[in-house]
Motif scaffolding. Sequence first.
Motif, PDB file in Angstrom:
ATOM      1  N   LEU A 123      -4.105  14.219  42.406  1.00  0.00           N
ATOM      2  CA  LEU A 123      -2.893  15.001  42.174  1.00  0.00           C
ATOM      3  C   LEU A 123      -3.001  15.792  40.865  1.00  0.00           C
ATOM      4  CD1 LEU A 123      -0.020  15.783  43.020  1.00  0.00           C
ATOM      5  CD2 LEU A 123       0.802  13.775  41.763  1.00  0.00           C
ATOM      6  N   LYS A 124      -3.565  15.178  39.839  1.00  0.00           N
ATOM      7  CA  LYS A 124      -3.717  15.876  38.555  1.00  0.00           C
ATOM      8  C   LYS A 124      -4.717  17.032  38.685  1.00  0.00           C
ATOM      9  CE  LYS A 124      -2.391  11.981  35.634  1.00  0.00           C
ATOM     10  NZ  LYS A 124      -2.857  10.904  34.710  1.00  0.00           N
ATOM     11  N   LEU A 142      -4.273  20.110  48.538  1.00  0.00           N
ATOM     12  CA  LEU A 142      -4.600  18.702  48.326  1.00  0.00           C
ATOM     13  C   LEU A 142      -4.304  17.974  49.623  1.00  0.00           C
ATOM     14  CD1 LEU A 142      -5.344  16.176  46.735  1.00  0.00           C
ATOM     15  CD2 LEU A 142      -3.003  16.143  45.813  1.00  0.00           C
ATOM     16  N   ILE A 143      -5.321  17.363  50.211  1.00  0.00           N
ATOM     17  CA  ILE A 143      -5.216  16.709  51.514  1.00  0.00           C
ATOM     18  C   ILE A 143      -5.534  15.224  51.345  1.00  0.00           C
ATOM     19  CG2 ILE A 143      -5.967  16.731  53.911  1.00  0.00           C
ATOM     20  CD1 ILE A 143      -4.900  19.435  53.077  1.00  0.00           C
ATOM     21  N   GLY A 187       0.076  26.934  47.194  1.00  0.00           N
ATOM     22  CA  GLY A 187      -0.307  25.540  47.012  1.00  0.00           C
ATOM     23  C   GLY A 187       0.159  24.739  48.212  1.00  0.00           C
ATOM     24  N   LEU A 188      -0.710  23.902  48.758  1.00  0.00           N
ATOM     25  CA  LEU A 188      -0.360  23.096  49.932  1.00  0.00           C
ATOM     26  C   LEU A 188      -0.709  21.640  49.667  1.00  0.00           C
ATOM     27  CD1 LEU A 188      -0.780  23.819  53.660  1.00  0.00           C
ATOM     28  CD2 LEU A 188      -1.871  21.755  52.748  1.00  0.00           C
ATOM     29  N   PHE A 189       0.225  20.749  50.017  1.00  0.00           N
ATOM     30  CA  PHE A 189       0.002  19.301  49.915  1.00  0.00           C
ATOM     31  C   PHE A 189       0.206  18.700  51.297  1.00  0.00           C
ATOM     32  CE2 PHE A 189       1.651  14.984  49.521  1.00  0.00           C
ATOM     33  CZ  PHE A 189       0.722  14.389  48.672  1.00  0.00           C
ATOM     34  N   HIS A 214      -9.063  26.567  48.777  1.00  0.00           N
ATOM     35  CA  HIS A 214      -9.895  25.625  48.037  1.00  0.00           C
ATOM     36  C   HIS A 214      -9.306  24.250  48.297  1.00  0.00           C
ATOM     37  CE1 HIS A 214     -12.155  23.696  44.829  1.00  0.00           C
ATOM     38  NE2 HIS A 214     -11.006  23.173  44.402  1.00  0.00           N
ATOM     39  N   VAL A 215     -10.100  23.347  48.840  1.00  0.00           N
ATOM     40  CA  VAL A 215      -9.564  22.079  49.334  1.00  0.00           C
ATOM     41  C   VAL A 215     -10.030  20.907  48.480  1.00  0.00           C
ATOM     42  CG1 VAL A 215      -9.516  20.467  51.281  1.00  0.00           C
ATOM     43  CG2 VAL A 215      -9.359  22.937  51.695  1.00  0.00           C
ATOM     44  N   ILE A 216      -9.061  20.097  48.074  1.00  0.00           N
ATOM     45  CA  ILE A 216      -9.316  18.790  47.449  1.00  0.00           C
ATOM     46  C   ILE A 216      -8.918  17.759  48.487  1.00  0.00           C
ATOM     47  CG2 ILE A 216      -8.745  17.254  45.530  1.00  0.00           C
ATOM     48  CD1 ILE A 216      -7.620  19.830  44.105  1.00  0.00           C
TER      49      ILE A 216
END
Length: 492
Positions: free
Chosen positions: A57-58, A8-9, A70-72, A41-43
């Motif tokens: 975030l959800k 999540l970026i 998982g990466l934030f 897989h990028v959000i």
Amino acid sequence: MKRKMVALILGNEAYVNGGVLKNPVQDANDVASKMRGFGFHVIVATDASNREMDRKLKEFKALLDSNDVGLFFFAGHGVQIEGSNYLLAVDTELSDETEAKHSSLSLDRVIGFMEKSTVATKIIILDACRNNPWERAWHRAPTARGLAPVYAPKGTIIGFATSPGQTASDGKGRNGTYTSALLQHIDEPDRPIETMFKCVRNTVAAETSGKQISWEHTSLSGDFYFNASLGRSVKTYRETSLADSLFVIDEGRSSHRVIKKLKSLNWYTQNDAIGLLDAKSVNKMQEDNLFVLGRNIYQSACGGSTAAMSFVRSFMDSASGFAKGRRKAILDGMLFEVFFDPRAGLRKKIKGNLFNDVFDLQKHAALRDSFDFIAGTLEAANGDFYVMPGRGHKLDVTVKVDKVSAKSKGGKDAYFVDAIYVGGANVLRIEDDEYVLEGGGNLYSGRKRAAFEEELSQGLIVPSRLLKITYAPAGNLGDVLTVPLGYAVSKA
């Protein structure tokens, strides 16, 4: 085995209540691009409202349990309030600390979601310690500047742009100082993430003359590499075979002498080398060496060696009498050479001269293991394809053709390839600008339809036998198509 990873970026800079920044959107987009290249897989969301950050975030939370990593990442304004950290949305209410706390994203909430998930490796990167322009209005103590230290749950590493209680530079160029350093060091192959962050810290300190010192909290128990070399994932063959530029010829070995002949770039020498591959000699050779030999057979065939071409096209007969493992090693090498360069990096364009010939071998059940090998290897290398080579999946393609009627009597109608659709999207693009005319439009060239379909097979990286081509509108197109010069259809 391919790592399953989700990121999540977020990058916020256009703050409606002041404190506008110049780098975070570019920071987020550049980091997102890197993560996609590593197979995440990028959000991604930029200049996001509090509601949008919550929604993203959800979405991220829902994917964590089905991934290994998982990466934030967040770039923008971050503040500590009552000892907890908050990441500000562009519409965060900033009249006082209480309003800010309830209209921004809590870092503790991000950490909590990741901690309660089954994801094994948790990475949080925060370029979020920019100077808080609202501190004076909030009547804050100097000790409340920047972000507060946080707890890193098991399997977690948290990287901060600067030390607790300090603020970070927004950067002078395209990216913030911290993100710029991160992008500079993240590509280094086989560098553990902790070592990567140390390199980032050194660069940030140098860029800011020691005024900004990045910081990490970690509880990782194993190594994580953003850019893991293929040798870490593919254990079947040695690194010096996968990256055959590292392969050293030993004249004392018969397999090495054959490889040397194949590397000669001389057709006569290469043809002679192929003649040495009888069952008795091959079955004495090590599989690692045969893998390299297979790479060089395919290379020689693509270069014009008639004996090598015959070996590839008649592989079942050529390898008759070879032990199963020896035969597999040679075919593994041939398939590997199609996709990988001498440093074991994915080719930007496949070596496709005999692509269909070698992939026609997939019809033989006895050779299935080699196609499983190449599919698994491409997955480990984060290869991005319409369908994964080696898995035997079919692909439907529609070619849109415009008919231009002949103006002169006795002339022939022309059929121009206007678009190529895969999955409802036109994938035809012009990669070479030299073929684009100054006034607009393209240069074109005639192709026999069979030659065009072979080009399409190689460009889409799908064997002809698995490629279903439909022409629209349907009808008799003749034997020649007019196609734009410099076109490409591979995934960009």
